[in-house]
Design a protein around this motif. Structure first.
Motif, PDB file in Angstrom:
ATOM      1  N   ASP A 182       3.380   2.588 -18.052  1.00 27.65           N
ATOM      2  CA  ASP A 182       4.839   1.580 -17.865  1.00 27.65           C
ATOM      3  C   ASP A 182       4.852   0.960 -16.525  1.00 27.65           C
ATOM      4  O   ASP A 182       6.201   0.472 -16.065  1.00 27.65           O
ATOM      5  CB  ASP A 182       6.007   2.931 -17.790  1.00 27.65           C
ATOM      6  N   VAL A 183       3.660   1.113 -15.772  1.00 25.53           N
ATOM      7  CA  VAL A 183       3.700   0.397 -14.503  1.00 25.53           C
ATOM      8  C   VAL A 183       3.580  -1.214 -14.671  1.00 25.53           C
ATOM      9  O   VAL A 183       2.758  -1.704 -15.360  1.00 25.53           O
ATOM     10  CB  VAL A 183       2.345   0.880 -13.607  1.00 25.53           C
ATOM     11  N   ASP A 184       4.638  -2.156 -14.200  1.00 25.50           N
ATOM     12  CA  ASP A 184       4.515  -3.317 -14.594  1.00 25.50           C
ATOM     13  C   ASP A 184       5.011  -4.044 -13.362  1.00 25.50           C
ATOM     14  O   ASP A 184       5.524  -3.490 -12.536  1.00 25.50           O
ATOM     15  CB  ASP A 184       5.036  -3.747 -16.075  1.00 25.50           C
ATOM     16  N   GLU A 185       5.747  -5.357 -13.641  1.00 28.05           N
ATOM     17  CA  GLU A 185       6.180  -6.178 -12.441  1.00 28.05           C
ATOM     18  C   GLU A 185       7.786  -5.838 -12.163  1.00 28.05           C
ATOM     19  O   GLU A 185       8.135  -6.084 -11.156  1.00 28.05           O
ATOM     20  CB  GLU A 185       6.269  -7.709 -12.862  1.00 28.05           C
ATOM     21  N   GLU A 186       8.152  -4.949 -12.955  1.00 29.13           N
ATOM     22  CA  GLU A 186       9.598  -4.569 -12.718  1.00 29.13           C
ATOM     23  C   GLU A 186       9.467  -3.126 -11.926  1.00 29.13           C
ATOM     24  O   GLU A 186      10.391  -2.801 -11.244  1.00 29.13           O
ATOM     25  CB  GLU A 186      10.327  -4.234 -14.134  1.00 29.13           C
ATOM     26  N   THR A 187       8.641  -2.348 -12.510  1.00 29.21           N
ATOM     27  CA  THR A 187       8.195  -1.094 -11.605  1.00 29.21           C
ATOM     28  C   THR A 187       7.850  -1.023 -10.272  1.00 29.21           C
ATOM     29  O   THR A 187       8.529  -0.347  -9.426  1.00 29.21           O
ATOM     30  CB  THR A 187       7.370  -0.097 -12.531  1.00 29.21           C
ATOM     31  N   ALA A 200       0.758  -1.374  -0.052  1.00 33.14           N
ATOM     32  CA  ALA A 200       0.129  -0.038  -0.106  1.00 33.14           C
ATOM     33  C   ALA A 200       0.885   1.097  -0.158  1.00 33.14           C
ATOM     34  O   ALA A 200       0.645   2.238  -0.722  1.00 33.14           O
ATOM     35  CB  ALA A 200      -0.995  -0.100   1.238  1.00 33.14           C
ATOM     36  N   ARG A 201       1.905   1.405   0.937  1.00 35.67           N
ATOM     37  CA  ARG A 201       2.839   2.572   0.771  1.00 35.67           C
ATOM     38  C   ARG A 201       3.368   2.533  -0.336  1.00 35.67           C
ATOM     39  O   ARG A 201       3.791   3.680  -1.032  1.00 35.67           O
ATOM     40  CB  ARG A 201       3.813   2.409   1.996  1.00 35.67           C
ATOM     41  N   ALA A 202       3.907   1.387  -1.046  1.00 36.11           N
ATOM     42  CA  ALA A 202       4.787   1.510  -2.193  1.00 36.11           C
ATOM     43  C   ALA A 202       3.508   2.178  -3.323  1.00 36.11           C
ATOM     44  O   ALA A 202       4.243   3.028  -4.343  1.00 36.11           O
ATOM     45  CB  ALA A 202       5.160   0.060  -2.697  1.00 36.11           C
ATOM     46  N   THR A 203       2.523   1.750  -3.464  1.00 31.85           N
ATOM     47  CA  THR A 203       1.388   2.260  -4.370  1.00 31.85           C
ATOM     48  C   THR A 203       1.300   3.531  -4.382  1.00 31.85           C
ATOM     49  O   THR A 203       1.115   4.500  -5.221  1.00 31.85           O
ATOM     50  CB  THR A 203       0.191   1.296  -4.268  1.00 31.85           C
ATOM     51  N   GLN A 204       1.228   4.123  -2.848  1.00 33.06           N
ATOM     52  CA  GLN A 204       0.875   5.450  -2.575  1.00 33.06           C
ATOM     53  C   GLN A 204       2.149   6.283  -3.396  1.00 33.06           C
ATOM     54  O   GLN A 204       2.076   7.319  -4.019  1.00 33.06           O
ATOM     55  CB  GLN A 204       0.879   5.652  -1.303  1.00 33.06           C
ATOM     56  N   ARG A 205       3.255   5.933  -2.905  1.00 31.99           N
ATOM     57  CA  ARG A 205       4.498   6.684  -3.600  1.00 31.99           C
ATOM     58  C   ARG A 205       4.393   6.501  -5.306  1.00 31.99           C
ATOM     59  O   ARG A 205       4.675   7.477  -5.618  1.00 31.99           O
ATOM     60  CB  ARG A 205       5.840   5.751  -3.143  1.00 31.99           C
ATOM     61  N   LEU A 206       4.222   5.390  -5.749  1.00 33.56           N
ATOM     62  CA  LEU A 206       4.153   5.350  -7.214  1.00 33.56           C
ATOM     63  C   LEU A 206       2.964   6.103  -7.846  1.00 33.56           C
ATOM     64  O   LEU A 206       3.226   6.978  -8.642  1.00 33.56           O
ATOM     65  CB  LEU A 206       3.658   3.848  -7.560  1.00 33.56           C
ATOM     66  N   ALA A 207       2.046   6.354  -7.039  1.00 29.68           N
ATOM     67  CA  ALA A 207       0.866   7.236  -7.441  1.00 29.68           C
ATOM     68  C   ALA A 207       1.258   8.622  -7.575  1.00 29.68           C
ATOM     69  O   ALA A 207       1.044   9.392  -8.225  1.00 29.68           O
ATOM     70  CB  ALA A 207      -0.530   7.093  -6.466  1.00 29.68           C
ATOM     71  N   HIS A 208       2.043   9.032  -6.608  1.00 34.37           N
ATOM     72  CA  HIS A 208       2.588  10.424  -6.401  1.00 34.37           C
ATOM     73  C   HIS A 208       3.516  10.724  -7.559  1.00 34.37           C
ATOM     74  O   HIS A 208       3.587  11.648  -8.105  1.00 34.37           O
ATOM     75  CB  HIS A 208       3.360  10.755  -5.197  1.00 34.37           C
ATOM     76  N   ASP A 209       4.271   9.767  -7.850  1.00 31.21           N
ATOM     77  CA  ASP A 209       5.124   9.888  -9.060  1.00 31.21           C
ATOM     78  C   ASP A 209       4.475   9.942 -10.423  1.00 31.21           C
ATOM     79  O   ASP A 209       4.784  10.613 -11.383  1.00 31.21           O
ATOM     80  CB  ASP A 209       6.104   8.600  -9.211  1.00 31.21           C
ATOM     81  N   VAL A 210       3.385   9.390 -10.378  1.00 30.03           N
ATOM     82  CA  VAL A 210       2.389   9.358 -11.738  1.00 30.03           C
ATOM     83  C   VAL A 210       1.901  10.838 -11.760  1.00 30.03           C
ATOM     84  O   VAL A 210       1.921  11.251 -12.673  1.00 30.03           O
ATOM     85  CB  VAL A 210       1.236   8.219 -11.764  1.00 30.03           C
TER      86      VAL A 210
END
Ligand code: IPE
Ligand code: IPE
Ligand code: MG
Length: 246
Positions: A169-174, A150-160
Motif C-alpha cells: 500500500d506504500v505509494d505517493e499518497e502514503t 529519511a525520518r519519514a521512511t523510518q516511521r513508515l518502516a516501523h508501521d510496516v
C-alpha cells in the motif's frame, strides 16, 4: 486550470495558496555593511513580520520559511549559537503579535538536536496559536529535505514492522503522510533571495511542481512590495503538471 490537488488561493484568484521562502543573504548583507554576520541575521528576522502580515493581502494562506538547515550546523560555533539565541528571542518577542494577527505557527525539522529551552518555546508557540486560521506560518528549523524523507521512511518502516501498514500500500499518497509537512498543501511558489539558484535541501518532495523565483535581493532588503509583485506574477504562470492543455 488548477487540478484538485493544486488549488490556488481561495482569497485572491490566481494567487499562490502556499509560498515557501528560502531566506538567504543575511551574511552578505551584514558584510556589505562591515558588520558581523549575526547583525544580518537580526535584520533578517525583523523582515519576517511584515511578510507574514502581508500574506492575506496577496491571497497567501500558507507561508513556509527556511530559518536553519540541517547543514547550517557546519557554520562557526559563534554563528550557530547566535542563531539559536536569536530563535529563542524571536519566539519570545513575537508570540503576542503572531497570536493577535491570527497566525497559526508550526515548526518542521528535527527538533531532537535543538536545546530544551528552544524546543519548549516552539511547542508552546504551536499550542498557543493552534486555533488561529488567518495565516499558516511554518518555520523550518533544523530542517533538511533529505533528513525529513529519511525520518519519514523510518516511521513508515516501523508501521510496516508493527503490521499497521501493508508494504504493497506504500505509494505517493502514503509517504507524504509521514513527512513533517503532512498537514500542509504542497508549495505553489518557492522564492529564494540573494541570487543563488539552488534549493539547498528545502522541501524536496513537496516542491516537485512548485514554481520558482530566484531573486537578487538579499533577505534583509526583501519588502512587502516585492513579495506582492512575485505573488502577482505567479498568476501568469502556465502550470501544466505534466498535462497538455486542450
Ligand atoms: C540565510 O542567510 C540565513 C541562514 C542560513 C541561517 P545566510 O547566513 O546564508 O547569508 P549568506 O548566504 O551567507 O549571505
Ligand atoms: C539555505 O541557505 C538555508 C537557509 C536559508 C536557512 P544556505 O545559505 O545555508 O544555503 P547554501 O549553503 O548557500 O546552499
Ligand atoms: Mg546563504
Amino acid at each position: 486550470m488548477p487540478s484538485a490537488s493544486h488549488p490556488t488561493s481561495e482569497l485572491v484568484p490566481g494567487a499562490p495558496r502556499h509560498v515557501a521562502i528560502i531566506m538567504d543573504g543575511n551574511g552578505r548583507w551584514a558584510t556589505q555593511r562591515g558588520r558581523p554576520r549575526l547583525f544580518g541575521h537580526h535584520a533578517g528576522a525583523k523582515r519576517v513580520r511584515e511578510i507574514v502580515e502581508a500574506c492575506p493581502d496577496f491571497g497567501v494562506e500558507y507561508l513556509t520559511i527556511f530559518a536553519f538547515s540541517t547543514e547550517n550546523w557546519k557554520r562557526t560555533q559563534v554563528e550557530v549559537a547566535g542563531l539559536m539565541s536569536l530563535f529563542r528571542r524571536y519566539i519570545t518577542k513575537e508570540t503576542r503579535a503572531l497570536k493577535a494577527e491570527g497566525v497559526r505557527v508550526r515548526f518542521i525539522g528535527d527538533r531532537v538536536k535543538l536545546d530544551d529551552k528552544l524546543i519548549k518555546l516552539m511547542n508552546d508557540l504551536e499550542q498557543e496559536t493552534e486555533l488561529n486560521t488567518r495565516v499558516h506560518l511554518t518555520i523550518a528549523l533544523n530542517y533538511g529535505g533529505r533528513d525529513e524523507v529519511a525520518r519519514a521512511t523510518q516511521r513508515l518502516a516501523h508501521d510496516v514492522a508493527a503490521g499497521l501498514l501493508d508494504p504493497d500500500d506504500v505509494d505517493e499518497e502514503t509517504l507524504p503522510r509521514y513527512l513533517d509537512t503532512h498537514v500542509l498543501p504542497d508549495p505553489d511558489l518557492v522564492i529564494r533571495t540573494s541570487g543563488e539558484a539552488r534549493i539547498s535541501n528545502f522541501l524536496l518532495w513537496q516542491s516537485a511542481y512548485a514554481e520558482y523565483e530566484f531573486i537578487d535581493t538579499l533577505w534583509p532588503d526583501f519588502s512587502k512590495a516585492e513579495f506582492g509583485e512575485l505573488c502577482a506574477s505567479f498568476g501568469c504562470r502556465d502550470r501544466r503538471f505534466g498535462a497538455v492543455k486542450t
